[in-house]
Enzyme design. Structure first.
Site, PDB file in Angstrom:
ATOM      1  N   ASP A 128      -3.620  -2.254  -1.344  1.00 23.72           N
ATOM      2  CA  ASP A 128      -4.065  -1.417  -0.229  1.00 23.72           C
ATOM      3  C   ASP A 128      -4.775  -0.161  -0.736  1.00 23.72           C
ATOM      4  O   ASP A 128      -4.160   0.897  -0.909  1.00 23.72           O
ATOM      5  CB  ASP A 128      -2.866  -1.056   0.647  1.00 23.72           C
ATOM      6  N   SER A 131      -4.589   3.043   1.569  1.00 16.31           N
ATOM      7  CA  SER A 131      -3.380   3.860   1.472  1.00 16.31           C
ATOM      8  C   SER A 131      -3.351   4.676   0.189  1.00 16.31           C
ATOM      9  O   SER A 131      -3.019   5.866   0.204  1.00 16.31           O
ATOM     10  CB  SER A 131      -2.130   2.975   1.556  1.00 16.31           C
TER      11      SER A 131
END
Length: 378
Positions: A128, A131
């Site tokens: 991710d 993030s």
């Protein structure tokens, strides 16, 4: 196979692979070519890459010979135009905002993976990039605000008198917002937080901030941590609540974005006019229009004594760690498309499928396809 690392565009200090990840790829029979000085601005010199097993090659040779080409942002136009059919590209290409380039990639028979499109599921957490980079941006936003602000963040009691703590308002409690809360609290500020998702209230309060509640928000549980469009009635109530907090705030950090759309304007010029001179706003949604009426991307403006900083790429201001985290995300993703030193993407895998934007001469992502279709009809 050969993986090529390109130097980023001017203004981008990060690099897509760091030496420790180059070493890991080399152990999997992947040869890594790196453009000269690709990692210099992130404090990864060419020598560190060669010691890790990489070969320093000019960009032109990488573009011609590498099987998979790695860059964080879209390559420069001169490079883009020389990519041969069959190449694989991986980076953070913001396909919902760059649909024209996505169509060009399809027309050139390129397979393009955009890691910002990876589904935000538990299995995909190690990949991710949104993030990992948002975490840095939230941290850096507060430090930038503290540096710009003309007063203290914490309360001080001195022989010369007491200084009240700064009042910080954070709009959006996603990854960047939560890190901004934690950082502002560590610096001693009093923090209020607004988010359209009631589910984040507990997280906000656990960090020592006050959550501003507005009833009637649309369900954002399936939006992958982003904001969603709200009703007009909700927007009116939201505006009233934010206006009341804005008038008292010394620092405002805004993070609200809606994928593929202009960022929601949460702070009107009228609200800005109620802020006291010396206040600071850091708008992390500047690249998609900004959360204030006056935000300008990559610019700092002064309005009635209020400093408005528009910067959507604050992660690049901490290039060493930002590059390290990004490279680890990328390495984990590459494990899904490389087997025994060869590129063999499994398009049945939901993560590979989600990240894939173009393949076999076609746009494979439905939202990007729709955007290109709309453009063709205009």
């Amino acid at each position: 196979m050969i993986a090529g690392v390109l130097k980023e565009k001017t203004g981008e200090q990060r690099v897509s692979l760091v030496p420790e990840v180059v070493k890991q790829l080399s152990q999997q029979s992947v040869t890594v070519w790196v453009e000269p000085n690709a990692g210099a601005l992130a404090f990864y010199p060419d020598d560190a890459y060669t010691q890790a097993g990489a070969i320093i090659k000019p960009a032109a040779e990488i573009v011609q010979e590498a099987d998979i080409i790695l860059s964080i942002q879209l390559p420069e136009p001169a490079i883009w135009e020389n990519l041969q059919p069959g190449k694989i590209l991986a980076g953070v290409y913001q396909p919902l905002y760059n649909s024209r380039q996505m169509q060009q990639a399809a027309d050139r028979q390129l397979t393009l993976f955009s890691l910002d499109n990876i589904p935000r599921t538990t299995r995909a957490q190690s990949m991710d990039v949104l993030s990992s980079q948002a975490n840095i941006a939230g941290y850096k936003a507060v430090l930038l605000a503290a540096y710009t602000y003309s007063r203290y963040f914490p309360m001080f009691m001195t022989a010369a008198g007491s200084i009240a703590p700064a009042k910080v308002l954070i709009l959006g409690a996603g990854v960047a917002g939560l890190q901004a809360i934690a950082t502002a609290r560590r610096l001693g500020a009093v923090v209020e937080v607004f988010d359209t998702r009631p589910a984040v209230k507990e997280e906000v309060m656990s960090l020592g901030a006050r959550f501003i509640e507005v009833e009637g928000a649309a369900d954002a549980s399936a939006a992958g941590g982003y904001a969603v469009e709200q009703t007009e009635a909700y927007k009116r109530k939201q505006e009233e609540k934010i206006a009341a907090s804005i008038a008292k705030a010394d620092i405002v950090i805004t993070t609200a974005q809606i994928p593929g759309k202009t960022a929601p304007q949460l702070i009107s010029q009228e609200m800005l006019n109620t802020m006291r001179p010396g206040a600071v706003i850091v708008d992390l949604a500047a690249a998609t229009g900004g959360n204030t009426a006056l935000t300008k991307n990559d610019s700092t403006i002064l309005h009635n004594g209020v400093t408005i900083i528009g910067n959507s790429n604050l992660a690049a201001a901490m290039p060493a760690d930002a590059s390290k985290l990004y490279a680890r995300n990328l390495f984990n993703f590459l494990q899904l498309i490389i087997r025994n030193g060869q590129a063999v993407p499994d398009f049945e895998d939901d993560i590979v499928q989600g990240a894939c934007i173009t393949h076999n001469g076609a746009i494979t992502n439905e939202r990007v396809k729709a955007l290109c279709g709309l453009k063709e009809e205009v």
